[in-house]
Write a protein that holds these residues in place. Structure first.
Motif, PDB file in Angstrom:
ATOM      1  N   ALA A  47      12.778   1.609   0.025  1.00  0.00           N
ATOM      2  CA  ALA A  47      11.701   1.576  -0.877  1.00  0.00           C
ATOM      3  C   ALA A  47      10.616   0.638  -0.465  1.00  0.00           C
ATOM      4  N   PHE A  48      11.100  -0.463   0.370  1.00  0.00           N
ATOM      5  CA  PHE A  48      10.008  -1.436   0.523  1.00  0.00           C
ATOM      6  C   PHE A  48       9.406  -1.160   2.080  1.00  0.00           C
ATOM      7  N   ASP A  49       9.778  -0.004   2.543  1.00  0.00           N
ATOM      8  CA  ASP A  49       9.125   0.272   4.086  1.00  0.00           C
ATOM      9  C   ASP A  49       7.956   1.184   3.694  1.00  0.00           C
ATOM     10  N   THR A  50       6.815   0.759   3.727  1.00  0.00           N
ATOM     11  CA  THR A  50       5.481   1.430   3.597  1.00  0.00           C
ATOM     12  C   THR A  50       4.892   1.852   4.829  1.00  0.00           C
ATOM     13  N   SER A  51       5.211   1.373   5.983  1.00  0.00           N
ATOM     14  CA  SER A  51       4.684   1.466   7.145  1.00  0.00           C
ATOM     15  C   SER A  51       5.151   2.791   7.854  1.00  0.00           C
ATOM     16  N   GLY A  52       6.056   3.532   7.629  1.00  0.00           N
ATOM     17  CA  GLY A  52       6.911   4.819   8.250  1.00  0.00           C
ATOM     18  C   GLY A  52       8.031   4.346   9.032  1.00  0.00           C
ATOM     19  N   THR A  53       8.167   3.085   9.186  1.00  0.00           N
ATOM     20  CA  THR A  53       9.301   2.820  10.196  1.00  0.00           C
ATOM     21  C   THR A  53      10.106   1.605   9.598  1.00  0.00           C
ATOM     22  N   GLY A  54      11.329   1.584   9.952  1.00  0.00           N
ATOM     23  CA  GLY A  54      12.355   0.463   9.397  1.00  0.00           C
ATOM     24  C   GLY A  54      12.918   0.037  10.527  1.00  0.00           C
ATOM     25  N   ILE A  55      14.425  -0.262  10.303  1.00  0.00           N
ATOM     26  CA  ILE A  55      15.385  -0.756  11.310  1.00  0.00           C
ATOM     27  C   ILE A  55      15.257   0.115  12.460  1.00  0.00           C
ATOM     28  N   ALA A  56      14.998  -0.322  13.819  1.00  0.00           N
ATOM     29  CA  ALA A  56      14.870   0.499  15.068  1.00  0.00           C
ATOM     30  C   ALA A  56      16.363   0.466  15.651  1.00  0.00           C
ATOM     31  N   ILE A  95       6.057  -5.608   2.343  1.00  0.00           N
ATOM     32  CA  ILE A  95       4.903  -4.506   1.994  1.00  0.00           C
ATOM     33  C   ILE A  95       3.732  -5.181   2.542  1.00  0.00           C
ATOM     34  N   GLU A  96       2.984  -4.061   3.702  1.00  0.00           N
ATOM     35  CA  GLU A  96       2.007  -4.522   4.136  1.00  0.00           C
ATOM     36  C   GLU A  96       0.849  -4.887   3.668  1.00  0.00           C
ATOM     37  N   SER A  97       0.407  -4.037   2.577  1.00  0.00           N
ATOM     38  CA  SER A  97      -0.712  -4.358   2.100  1.00  0.00           C
ATOM     39  C   SER A  97      -0.658  -3.774   0.547  1.00  0.00           C
ATOM     40  N   TRP A  98      -1.401  -4.478  -0.394  1.00  0.00           N
ATOM     41  CA  TRP A  98      -1.560  -3.963  -1.567  1.00  0.00           C
ATOM     42  C   TRP A  98      -1.998  -2.664  -1.754  1.00  0.00           C
ATOM     43  N   ASP A  99      -2.699  -2.201  -0.796  1.00  0.00           N
ATOM     44  CA  ASP A  99      -3.379  -0.603  -0.879  1.00  0.00           C
ATOM     45  C   ASP A  99      -2.210   0.223  -0.730  1.00  0.00           C
ATOM     46  N   SER A 100      -1.271   0.096   0.250  1.00  0.00           N
ATOM     47  CA  SER A 100      -0.194   1.060   0.238  1.00  0.00           C
ATOM     48  C   SER A 100       0.581   0.893  -1.135  1.00  0.00           C
ATOM     49  N   MET A 101       0.649  -0.132  -1.691  1.00  0.00           N
ATOM     50  CA  MET A 101       1.329  -0.144  -2.778  1.00  0.00           C
ATOM     51  C   MET A 101       0.809   0.638  -3.978  1.00  0.00           C
ATOM     52  N   VAL A 102      -0.593   0.686  -3.948  1.00  0.00           N
ATOM     53  CA  VAL A 102      -1.494   0.947  -5.011  1.00  0.00           C
ATOM     54  C   VAL A 102      -1.353   2.719  -4.801  1.00  0.00           C
ATOM     55  N   ARG A 103      -1.261   3.041  -3.457  1.00  0.00           N
ATOM     56  CA  ARG A 103      -1.254   4.471  -3.241  1.00  0.00           C
ATOM     57  C   ARG A 103       0.069   5.156  -3.691  1.00  0.00           C
ATOM     58  N   ALA A 104       1.223   4.320  -3.224  1.00  0.00           N
ATOM     59  CA  ALA A 104       2.439   4.751  -3.734  1.00  0.00           C
ATOM     60  C   ALA A 104       2.654   4.733  -5.303  1.00  0.00           C
ATOM     61  N   THR A 105       1.945   3.988  -6.087  1.00  0.00           N
ATOM     62  CA  THR A 105       2.064   3.901  -7.528  1.00  0.00           C
ATOM     63  C   THR A 105       1.239   5.167  -8.000  1.00  0.00           C
ATOM     64  N   ARG A 106       0.029   5.583  -7.330  1.00  0.00           N
ATOM     65  CA  ARG A 106      -0.678   6.864  -7.689  1.00  0.00           C
ATOM     66  C   ARG A 106       0.027   7.790  -7.498  1.00  0.00           C
TER      67      ARG A 106
END
Length: 315
Positions: A34-43, A99-110
């Motif tokens: 849920a915290f990964d908004t960049s599209g990648t996580g543990i590699a 979370i990389e940016s607030w914009d990504s969290m706003v987009r996810a909330t929308r």
């Protein structure tokens, strides 16, 4: 021999450690998704020692959830079991991605709000028939929240006309609910024979019959508190069943409509006429159920015949 046993035990222990690390990696990826908004996580997951376990995933976002699959390798984290036991030994103790940016969290909330609105609209369009079931929540609300017994409204009072009635007549009144059981049995039989009745039609009829039987039993026995509470349950199930029939079977044909409205007209009889008129209502409404279900079958047959004839004419 001892050397072979030692090698075997070492191999089993190593396999156990590998499985444990894989399970920890899987659990951690699911927890932090849920915290990964960049599209990648543990590699990659590197176990100290000779054994290495690699696990990577990339986020694929959908309107309702994020699916992760082994697609890409972007980051590498090194740890051992002591890092999870609270020890500070070792380096690069794992921490969840930020979370990389607030914009990504706003987009996810929308997206979440938009999906919720769409699901609510879909529920209103397809499941409006079940809203009268809210009436079944009134008795628990009165008993548990208000701390008092529910009462029926003044414009629809509970009919208490069974005090001076003979037991045989009360038994006949209760026996009239068996018409619902007969209707549900017919619908179940038709479905087993392949008649395309909607799936909940026989079940709704059966549940409505059970609710009506229990409600009228307490009503005829003079248990006012239980009868007034069960009146909400009986009416909620009955109204929802009628709306479900309307939703699945459509508007009834003329004969079914006449039969149904004739049954509804029996509600105007109150007082001493109530037991006989309501018993007749049970029978008429059960017959209306069968007729209404057959109306849907007739409509489907007519539609199929029309489509086949149009295809023959097209050829």
């Amino acid at each position: 021999m001892d050397k072979q046993k030692t090698v075997l035990l070492t191999g089993k222990l190593r396999a156990k450690i590998i499985v444990q690390h894989c399970l920890l990696a899987s659990l951690f990826m699911q927890t932090c998704s849920a915290f990964d908004t960049s599209g990648t996580g543990i590699a990659a997951l590197r176990v100290r020692g000779k054994t290495r376990v690699a696990a990577s995933y990339k986020a694929v976002h959908t309107p309702h959830l994020a699916l992760y699959s082994a697609l890409d390798t972007r980051r590498c984290v090194s740890f051992n079991f002591d890092d999870f036991r609270g020890s500070t030994r070792g380096t690069n103790v794992f921490r969840p991605p930020k979370i990389e940016s607030w914009d990504s969290m706003v987009r996810a909330t929308r997206r979440l709000v938009r999906a919720s609105i769409l699901r609510t609209r879909f529920a209103l369009q397809t499941s409006w028939w079940c809203f009268p079931l809210i009436l079944t929540l009134i008795p628990p609300y009165f008993f548990l929240v208000l701390g008092e017994a529910p009462t029926t409204p003044s414009w629809w009072p509970l009919q208490q006309v069974f005090d001076d009635m003979r037991p045989e007549y009360i038994a006949l009144f209760l026996l009239s609910n068996s018409a619902y059981y007969a209707s549900s049995a017919v619908l179940f039989r038709d479905r087993r024979r392949g008649v395309p009745h909607p799936q909940l039609l026989p079940w709704f009829t059966l549940v409505a019959g059970l609710a009506s039987t229990v409600y009228h039993f307490y009503q005829s026995m003079g248990v006012t508190v239980a009868a007034e509470a069960l009146a909400y349950v009986d009416h909620g199930i009955a109204i929802s069943a009628g709306l479900y029939f309307l939703r699945k079977c459509g508007l009834p044909r003329l004969g079914t409509s006449v039969l149904g409205f004739s049954g509804l007209s029996l509600f105007k009889f109150r007082g001493d006429q109530y037991p006989a008129s309501h018993s007749l209502w049970h029978v008429v409404s059960a017959l209306t159920i069968i007729s209404w279900a057959n109306d849907l079958v007739a409509k489907r047959k007519k539609y199929i015949a029309r489509e086949l004839s149009s295809k023959r004419e097209g050829k």
